[in-house]
Design an enzyme around this catalytic site. Structure first.
Site, PDB file in Angstrom:
ATOM      1  N   ARG A 146      -8.643   6.274  -5.215  1.00  0.00           N
ATOM      2  CA  ARG A 146      -8.525   4.858  -4.887  1.00  0.00           C
ATOM      3  C   ARG A 146      -8.976   4.052  -6.111  1.00  0.00           C
ATOM      4  O   ARG A 146     -10.043   4.304  -6.663  1.00  0.00           O
ATOM      5  CB  ARG A 146      -9.377   4.510  -3.670  1.00  0.00           C
ATOM      6  CG  ARG A 146      -8.904   5.179  -2.376  1.00  0.00           C
ATOM      7  CD  ARG A 146      -7.567   4.629  -1.906  1.00  0.00           C
ATOM      8  NE  ARG A 146      -7.100   5.282  -0.701  1.00  0.00           N
ATOM      9  CZ  ARG A 146      -7.356   4.863   0.535  1.00  0.00           C
ATOM     10  NH1 ARG A 146      -8.096   3.773   0.722  1.00  0.00           N
ATOM     11  NH2 ARG A 146      -6.889   5.512   1.578  1.00  0.00           N
ATOM     12  N   GLY A 193      -3.508  13.367   2.865  1.00  0.00           N
ATOM     13  CA  GLY A 193      -2.728  14.356   3.598  1.00  0.00           C
ATOM     14  C   GLY A 193      -1.253  14.287   3.278  1.00  0.00           C
ATOM     15  O   GLY A 193      -0.445  15.001   3.877  1.00  0.00           O
ATOM     16  N   ASN A 252       2.704   0.291  -1.879  1.00  0.00           N
ATOM     17  CA  ASN A 252       2.216   0.954  -0.668  1.00  0.00           C
ATOM     18  C   ASN A 252       2.148   0.022   0.541  1.00  0.00           C
ATOM     19  O   ASN A 252       1.919   0.471   1.656  1.00  0.00           O
ATOM     20  CB  ASN A 252       0.840   1.572  -0.908  1.00  0.00           C
ATOM     21  CG  ASN A 252      -0.138   0.627  -1.559  1.00  0.00           C
ATOM     22  OD1 ASN A 252      -0.121   0.442  -2.783  1.00  0.00           O
ATOM     23  ND2 ASN A 252      -1.004   0.019  -0.763  1.00  0.00           N
ATOM     24  N   THR A 292      -7.831  -0.047   0.079  1.00  0.00           N
ATOM     25  CA  THR A 292      -7.346  -0.544   1.367  1.00  0.00           C
ATOM     26  C   THR A 292      -8.496  -1.154   2.151  1.00  0.00           C
ATOM     27  O   THR A 292      -9.667  -1.040   1.778  1.00  0.00           O
ATOM     28  CB  THR A 292      -6.705   0.586   2.205  1.00  0.00           C
ATOM     29  OG1 THR A 292      -7.723   1.535   2.558  1.00  0.00           O
ATOM     30  CG2 THR A 292      -5.608   1.286   1.435  1.00  0.00           C
ATOM     31  N   ASN A 293      -8.145  -1.766   3.267  1.00  0.00           N
ATOM     32  CA  ASN A 293      -9.134  -2.450   4.096  1.00  0.00           C
ATOM     33  C   ASN A 293     -10.147  -1.492   4.710  1.00  0.00           C
ATOM     34  O   ASN A 293     -11.207  -1.903   5.175  1.00  0.00           O
ATOM     35  CB  ASN A 293      -8.413  -3.238   5.197  1.00  0.00           C
ATOM     36  CG  ASN A 293      -9.283  -4.313   5.801  1.00  0.00           C
ATOM     37  OD1 ASN A 293      -9.947  -5.060   5.096  1.00  0.00           O
ATOM     38  ND2 ASN A 293      -9.295  -4.389   7.126  1.00  0.00           N
ATOM     39  N   ILE A 351      -0.133  -4.378   7.085  1.00  0.00           N
ATOM     40  CA  ILE A 351       1.228  -3.902   7.363  1.00  0.00           C
ATOM     41  C   ILE A 351       1.880  -4.742   8.454  1.00  0.00           C
ATOM     42  O   ILE A 351       3.062  -5.104   8.354  1.00  0.00           O
ATOM     43  CB  ILE A 351       1.209  -2.410   7.761  1.00  0.00           C
ATOM     44  CG1 ILE A 351       0.679  -1.551   6.608  1.00  0.00           C
ATOM     45  CG2 ILE A 351       2.609  -1.951   8.156  1.00  0.00           C
ATOM     46  CD1 ILE A 351       1.459  -1.663   5.319  1.00  0.00           C
ATOM     47  N   SER A 377       3.168   8.153   6.184  1.00  0.00           N
ATOM     48  CA  SER A 377       2.299   7.273   5.399  1.00  0.00           C
ATOM     49  C   SER A 377       3.069   6.673   4.242  1.00  0.00           C
ATOM     50  O   SER A 377       4.182   7.101   3.918  1.00  0.00           O
ATOM     51  CB  SER A 377       1.102   8.058   4.850  1.00  0.00           C
ATOM     52  OG  SER A 377       1.527   8.945   3.826  1.00  0.00           O
ATOM     53  N   CYS A 378       2.452   5.688   3.591  1.00  0.00           N
ATOM     54  CA  CYS A 378       3.102   5.058   2.440  1.00  0.00           C
ATOM     55  C   CYS A 378       3.312   6.067   1.321  1.00  0.00           C
ATOM     56  O   CYS A 378       4.371   6.089   0.670  1.00  0.00           O
ATOM     57  CB  CYS A 378       2.279   3.868   1.944  1.00  0.00           C
ATOM     58  SG  CYS A 378       0.566   4.274   1.517  1.00  0.00           S
ATOM     59  N   THR A 379       2.322   6.932   1.082  1.00  0.00           N
ATOM     60  CA  THR A 379       2.449   7.917   0.012  1.00  0.00           C
ATOM     61  C   THR A 379       3.499   8.967   0.347  1.00  0.00           C
ATOM     62  O   THR A 379       4.294   9.361  -0.520  1.00  0.00           O
ATOM     63  CB  THR A 379       1.088   8.593  -0.264  1.00  0.00           C
ATOM     64  OG1 THR A 379       0.137   7.594  -0.635  1.00  0.00           O
ATOM     65  CG2 THR A 379       1.204   9.611  -1.378  1.00  0.00           C
TER      66      THR A 379
END
Length: 484
Positions: free
Chosen positions: A369, A347, A452, A318-319, A137, A287-289
């Site tokens: 994921r 969440g 995202n 993700t990382n 990001i 968050s992105c979501t």
């Protein structure tokens, strides 16, 4: 065969000539008036003649017809001759608006439509921005900030703070900014001044600051003052941890790129950014979501009412996950990210209520994921208070994406061929896939794509510009979705 599918040679050459005539006008408008132009949200910054033609063709997705350069060029010619202050102008909407209006000539239409920016705007000093962390990001935020400084000048990236990971650290950081396996090459030039620990990107001087304790940095020693610090590390998510940044000289406000805990306001730009007060020194961009689903949920709730619902996200890895099977403190996330679908918690469903209180207790959620590096999908399974139909819902959401004040957050597409990689680089918080919509009485299922990484990063920058008082005026005027 669809209309415009068979473009003749002469027609193509005419389009090309008109597009080539537009290029210097676009640059002149930007250089002299700080006005940035777009075609239905697709920015015309650093574009070629082919880019312009493709942007006009893109218009068919939102206007149900392909826009012609012969329609936008007269609008652009008039804009160059007008004394305008800084703004973001959508040529696509201006051209179609003029075509649908009763005005006899474009100038009279534009003078009425753009009355609030006719006249010279006062120059203002850009606000300093510091990125704390330089991961996925952080690097996208840097790219966007550098581009936005060139386009609008309201905010400027001054420094990046990281922990030093050995010799040649700054060279590796610059290389990661220069090349990205998902988002491609940096649009411009990057060089490194190792001695002074500076990265130069498109003429922007970015100071690399190496530190282990956020409270120990004196940013004023780098001539950074009253800065907005964006913490994209995720290490601290509560007020106590994030307040460490405010102990450093030169930092005025802190924005977290993760859901904030406790009483920290979670801001989804376009939904509750007006809740930001001058006294708010620490904020979260959620968050992105949460950003991907909240705008769509908000407009559906406002029109039809949502009794309850479930959100399931197919989220790119993700990382935080392991590349191969190994120990991980989280359940299931230790399994190889590139080989498995991994069921995990999110969440985001509960976090929606932090931006839209009406959803308190109404949503549940889970995440899967999946083995893709970017772009995710949220499936919104909703029980409404009012009955509706698939066509009605799709028409409503398409109009929201086209005409409302959420058109930077919500996009809409109805194509049988799109897949996740088609949404890499989307600047929207979410894109509704209209062909996947399911509606039966009060039961509604919506599918929302979202980048995202990049889409979320654009939402973060919108908050940064809001905090800086540097959000550009976007015209033509947009209306509230409840009025559609």
């Amino acid at each position: 065969m669809t209309a415009n599918a068979n473009v003749g040679h002469d027609d193509w050459n005419e389009r090309l000539e008109l597009a080539q005539e537009m290029i210097p006008l676009i640059h002149q408008l930007h250089r002299n008036n700080n006005v940035v132009t777009s075609i239905f949200g697709r920015l015309l910054v650093g574009v070629t003649d082919i880019d312009i033609i493709k942007s006009h063709r893109y218009a068919r997705r939102v206007a149900h017809r392909e826009l012609s350069t012969a329609e936008t060029l007269p609008i652009l010619r008039e804009l160059v001759d007008m004394n305008l202050s800084s703004a973001s102008l959508d040529l696509g909407r201006l051209a179609t608006g003029f075509a649908d209006s009763s005005s006899e000539n474009p100038r009279s239409y534009l003078e009425e439509e753009l009355s609030e920016i006719v006249g010279s705007g006062a120059d203002r000093e850009p606000t300093d921005v510091v990125l704390y962390g330089f991961g996925r990001i952080g690097r996208l935020l840097a790219r966007i900030l550098i581009a936005r400084e060139a386009a609008y000048g309201g905010v400027r990236l001054r420094a990046i703070v990281v922990r030093k990971k050995g010799d040649g650290d700054i060279l590796k950081r610059a290389s990661l900014l220069r090349r990205d396996s998902v988002h491609g090459a940096f649009n411009g030039t990057i060089s490194v001044d190792e001695e002074n620990e500076v990265i130069w990107a498109n003429g922007t001087k970015i100071q690399m600051i190496y530190a282990n304790d956020p409270a120990d940095i004196d940013y004023t020693s780098y001539d950074i003052n009253n800065a907005i610090l964006v913490d994209n590390t995720g290490v601290w998510r509560n007020r106590e941890g994030l307040e460490q940044h405010l102990q450093s000289k030169g930092i005025e406000r802190v924005l977290l790129t993760a859901p904030g805990k406790g009483d920290i306001k979670n801001i989804v730009y376009g939904i509750n950014h007006d809740d930001i007060e001058d006294s708010d020194k620490i904020l979260s961009a959620a968050s992105c979501t949460t950003n991907g689903i909240t705008p769509v949920l908000k407009v559906i709730n406002d029109r039809y009412g949502v009794e309850h619902g479930h959100v399931e996200t197919a989220h790119s890895f993700t990382n935080d996950q392991n590349l191969i099977d190994n120990f991980h403190k989280g359940d299931r996330r230790g399994r190889a990210a590139g080989l498995n679908m991994v069921l995990t918690e999110t969440g985001a469903a509960k976090a929606v209520s932090k931006a839209v209180p009406e959803f308190e207790g109404k949503l549940t959620g889970n995440a899967i994921r999946v083995p893709t590096p970017d772009v995710s999908m949220a499936v919104l399974n909703l029980e409404l208070q009012k009955e509706t139909t698939r066509d009605e819902i799709n028409d409503f959401l398409r109009n929201v994406s086209l005409h409302s004040n959420l058109r930077q957050q919500i996009s809409y597409i109805a194509s049988p061929e799109v897949v996740s990689t088609d949404f890499v680089g989307s600047t929207h918080a979410g894109v509704v896939d209209g062909l996947a919509t399911i509606s039966s009485g009060k039961h509604l299922v919506l599918y929302v794509w979202y980048d995202n990484e990049f889409g979320y990063s654009n939402q973060v920058i919108r908050i940064v510009e809001q905090l800086a008082g540097a959000r550009p005026v976007v015209l033509p005027k947009r209306i509230d979705p409840t009025e559609l």
